[in-house]
Write a protein that holds these residues in place. Structure first.
Motif, mmCIF file in Angstrom:
data_model
loop_
_atom_site.group_PDB
_atom_site.id
_atom_site.type_symbol
_atom_site.label_atom_id
_atom_site.label_comp_id
_atom_site.label_asym_id
_atom_site.label_seq_id
_atom_site.Cartn_x
_atom_site.Cartn_y
_atom_site.Cartn_z
ATOM 1 N N UNK A 43 0.797 -1.234 0.000
ATOM 2 C CA UNK A 43 0.000 0.000 0.000
ATOM 3 C C UNK A 43 0.830 1.285 0.000
ATOM 4 N N UNK A 44 1.990 1.280 0.643
ATOM 5 C CA UNK A 44 2.834 2.483 0.628
ATOM 6 C C UNK A 44 3.350 2.776 -0.777
ATOM 7 N N UNK A 45 3.761 1.727 -1.468
ATOM 8 C CA UNK A 45 4.227 1.889 -2.837
ATOM 9 C C UNK A 45 3.085 2.342 -3.746
ATOM 10 N N UNK A 46 1.913 1.759 -3.562
ATOM 11 C CA UNK A 46 0.747 2.149 -4.357
ATOM 12 C C UNK A 46 0.426 3.631 -4.140
ATOM 13 N N UNK A 47 0.489 4.083 -2.899
ATOM 14 C CA UNK A 47 0.223 5.494 -2.613
ATOM 15 C C UNK A 47 1.269 6.390 -3.274
ATOM 16 N N UNK A 48 2.515 5.958 -3.256
ATOM 17 C CA UNK A 48 3.584 6.744 -3.892
ATOM 18 C C UNK A 48 3.352 6.853 -5.399
#
Length: 60
Positions: free
Chosen positions: A33-38
């Motif tokens: 999810x952190x990568x997706x948000x980035x």
């Protein structure tokens, strides 16, 4: 930080890049999810920059 992005296809290539980032972000939403948000932030930044460009000139 600013970056210069040169694409041979111009704005069309940039809009395809935005679409690809959003699709990739959706695919990684549950596993990273952190990568997706980035990736979504990057896509939004590129989209905002495209929106800020002046409209193409139409020579008559």
């Amino acid at each position: 930080m600013a970056a210069l992005l040169r694409l041979p296809g111009g704005a069309q290539d940039a809009s395809e890049l935005v679409e690809a980032l959003l699709i990739a972000a959706q695919a990684r939403e549950t596993t990273a999810p952190d990568l997706a948000a980035r990736w979504r932030r990057i896509a939004n930044d590129i989209g905002d920059a495209l929106d800020a460009l002046p409209p193409p000139r139409q020579d008559t």
